[in-house]
Write a protein that holds these residues in place. Structure first.
Motif, PDB file in Angstrom:
ATOM      1  N   UNK A   1      49.639 -66.120  54.590  1.00 12.22           N
ATOM      2  CA  UNK A   1      50.537 -66.836  53.682  1.00 12.22           C
ATOM      3  C   UNK A   1      51.737 -65.981  53.285  1.00 12.22           C
ATOM      4  N   UNK A   2      51.578 -64.651  53.351  1.00  8.91           N
ATOM      5  CA  UNK A   2      52.674 -63.742  53.006  1.00  8.91           C
ATOM      6  C   UNK A   2      53.681 -63.603  54.145  1.00  8.91           C
ATOM      7  N   UNK A   3      53.420 -64.259  55.272  1.00  9.04           N
ATOM      8  CA  UNK A   3      54.384 -64.250  56.364  1.00  9.04           C
ATOM      9  C   UNK A   3      54.066 -63.306  57.500  1.00  9.04           C
ATOM     10  N   UNK A   4      52.842 -62.809  57.562  1.00 13.31           N
ATOM     11  CA  UNK A   4      52.432 -61.934  58.653  1.00 13.31           C
ATOM     12  C   UNK A   4      51.802 -62.736  59.786  1.00 13.31           C
ATOM     13  N   UNK A   5      51.927 -62.208  60.985  1.00 11.89           N
ATOM     14  CA  UNK A   5      51.200 -62.735  62.129  1.00 11.89           C
ATOM     15  C   UNK A   5      49.856 -62.021  62.201  1.00 11.89           C
ATOM     16  N   UNK A   6      48.778 -62.787  62.100  1.00 11.23           N
ATOM     17  CA  UNK A   6      47.439 -62.201  62.080  1.00 11.23           C
ATOM     18  C   UNK A   6      46.492 -63.094  62.874  1.00 11.23           C
TER      19      UNK A   6
ATOM     20  N   UNK B   1      51.592 -48.613  41.359  1.00 12.67           N
ATOM     21  CA  UNK B   1      50.876 -49.700  41.995  1.00 12.67           C
ATOM     22  C   UNK B   1      51.668 -50.318  43.125  1.00 12.67           C
ATOM     23  N   UNK B   2      50.997 -51.193  43.865  1.00 11.88           N
ATOM     24  CA  UNK B   2      51.634 -51.809  45.014  1.00 11.88           C
ATOM     25  C   UNK B   2      52.499 -52.997  44.692  1.00 11.88           C
ATOM     26  N   UNK B   3      52.460 -53.478  43.453  1.00  9.72           N
ATOM     27  CA  UNK B   3      53.234 -54.668  43.104  1.00  9.72           C
ATOM     28  C   UNK B   3      54.746 -54.421  43.074  1.00  9.72           C
ATOM     29  N   UNK B   4      55.135 -53.166  42.817  1.00  9.21           N
ATOM     30  CA  UNK B   4      56.561 -52.813  42.807  1.00  9.21           C
ATOM     31  C   UNK B   4      56.698 -51.443  43.459  1.00  9.21           C
ATOM     32  N   UNK B   5      57.000 -51.443  44.745  1.00  9.31           N
ATOM     33  CA  UNK B   5      57.075 -50.192  45.488  1.00  9.31           C
ATOM     34  C   UNK B   5      58.490 -49.607  45.396  1.00  9.31           C
ATOM     35  N   UNK B   6      58.607 -48.322  45.122  1.00  9.26           N
ATOM     36  CA  UNK B   6      59.924 -47.704  44.938  1.00  9.26           C
ATOM     37  C   UNK B   6      60.545 -47.243  46.257  1.00  9.26           C
TER      38      UNK B   6
ATOM     39  N   UNK C   1      53.784 -59.218  49.428  1.00 10.03           N
ATOM     40  CA  UNK C   1      55.232 -59.406  49.563  1.00 10.03           C
ATOM     41  C   UNK C   1      55.953 -58.067  49.654  1.00 10.03           C
ATOM     42  N   UNK C   2      55.506 -57.101  48.868  1.00  8.76           N
ATOM     43  CA  UNK C   2      56.104 -55.771  48.912  1.00  8.76           C
ATOM     44  C   UNK C   2      55.797 -55.074  50.241  1.00  8.76           C
ATOM     45  N   UNK C   3      54.591 -55.243  50.737  1.00  9.44           N
ATOM     46  CA  UNK C   3      54.254 -54.656  52.044  1.00  9.44           C
ATOM     47  C   UNK C   3      55.179 -55.219  53.117  1.00  9.44           C
ATOM     48  N   UNK C   4      55.367 -56.533  53.091  1.00  4.75           N
ATOM     49  CA  UNK C   4      56.248 -57.159  54.078  1.00  4.75           C
ATOM     50  C   UNK C   4      57.679 -56.645  53.922  1.00  4.75           C
ATOM     51  N   UNK C   5      58.119 -56.463  52.695  1.00  5.79           N
ATOM     52  CA  UNK C   5      59.499 -56.004  52.450  1.00  5.79           C
ATOM     53  C   UNK C   5      59.739 -54.621  53.001  1.00  5.79           C
ATOM     54  N   UNK C   6      58.791 -53.694  52.785  1.00  4.55           N
ATOM     55  CA  UNK C   6      59.037 -52.298  53.173  1.00  4.55           C
ATOM     56  C   UNK C   6      58.732 -52.033  54.643  1.00  4.55           C
ATOM     57  N   UNK C   7      58.108 -52.987  55.330  1.00  3.50           N
ATOM     58  CA  UNK C   7      57.852 -52.823  56.756  1.00  3.50           C
ATOM     59  C   UNK C   7      59.087 -53.188  57.569  1.00  3.50           C
TER      60      UNK C   7
ATOM     61  N   UNK D   1      47.704 -59.811  44.171  1.00  3.71           N
ATOM     62  CA  UNK D   1      47.699 -59.631  45.633  1.00  3.71           C
ATOM     63  C   UNK D   1      48.935 -60.192  46.321  1.00  3.71           C
ATOM     64  N   UNK D   2      49.433 -61.348  45.853  1.00  2.00           N
ATOM     65  CA  UNK D   2      50.610 -61.941  46.492  1.00  2.00           C
ATOM     66  C   UNK D   2      51.815 -61.025  46.358  1.00  2.00           C
ATOM     67  N   UNK D   3      51.980 -60.414  45.188  1.00  2.00           N
ATOM     68  CA  UNK D   3      53.101 -59.494  44.986  1.00  2.00           C
ATOM     69  C   UNK D   3      52.962 -58.262  45.865  1.00  2.00           C
ATOM     70  N   UNK D   4      51.752 -57.727  45.986  1.00  3.14           N
ATOM     71  CA  UNK D   4      51.525 -56.548  46.827  1.00  3.14           C
ATOM     72  C   UNK D   4      51.840 -56.877  48.286  1.00  3.14           C
TER      73      UNK D   4
END
Length: 207
Positions: A175-180, A89-94, A120-126, A115-118
């Motif tokens: 809210x997750x810190x993206x510019x949109x 799942x997207x909540x904990x990306x390896x 956050x993980x998207x932001x982390x891996x980008x 969704x918030x965890x997903x």
């Protein structure tokens, strides 16, 4: 739910969400994918034909459903595409921090557990300046429709294997810190129960 979720529901997804109208939206969105790319919630692989592998240098896909992965593997093999499938799942990306240039979700954030965890993980891996491309159905801007979405979501979660009709996804992305920038809701006539599943297409940037 095992038989339904892993056998019947993937078949329904292929029949109901692989339409010219939805695929035109997928094609428009995925034309923006560049570099090392991750798709979360790859499902049965219906997005695969819309990736331009002259621009996408690698494609990694994450999907928790065995039934979805089974169908996706057949599509990947038939296309001969260079795709790495990662079950989960997207909540904990390896993946390491700042690994990807692009992350994609397509009709995925409606169904994730957290969704918030997903996000956050998207932001982390980008990477810094990397882009998050998404096509999602969301809570309606129309109050009457939003009321019906809220009422029907408990039933939809059963039919749609966790799918919510009433998530304010664009707000959560910001809210997750993206510019949109502002994204307009649109009704796609080929979506089942179209007025209750307004779509947004977005390109969010990780600062």
């Amino acid at each position: 739910m095992g038989l339904y979720a892993e056998r019947i529901f993937p078949w329904l997804i292929d029949r109901g969400l692989d339409t010219p109208g939805i695929n035109a939206r997928r094609a428009r969105l995925l034309a923006e994918a560049r570099g090392a790319t991750l798709e979360i919630g790859f499902g049965t692989g219906v997005t695969l034909p819309f990736y331009d592998f002259a621009r996408v240098t690698s494609l990694t896909v994450v999907e928790p459903s065995t039934g979805m992965n089974r169908r996706a593997a057949r599509r990947i093999a038939a296309a001969g595409a260079p795709v790495e499938i990662v079950a989960g799942g997207g909540e904990r990306l390896p993946f390491d921090d700042a690994r990807f240039d692009t992350v994609v979700t397509s009709l995925t954030l409606c169904s994730v557990d957290d969704p918030a965890a997903v996000l956050a993980e998207i932001r982390r891996v980008l990477k810094s300046g990397g882009r998050f491309l998404f096509l999602e159905h969301v809570r309606s801007d129309d109050s009457a429709r939003a009321t019906w979405q809220r009422r029907l979501t408990p039933l939809q979660k059963v039919i749609g294997v966790g799918c919510h009709l009433d998530r304010p996804t664009a707000d959560w992305v910001r809210a997750a810190g993206f510019e949109l920038p502002v994204v307009a809701q649109q009704i796609e006539p080929s979506m089942p129960f179209a007025p209750l599943v307004p779509l947004i297409e977005g390109v969010a940037v990780r600062p």
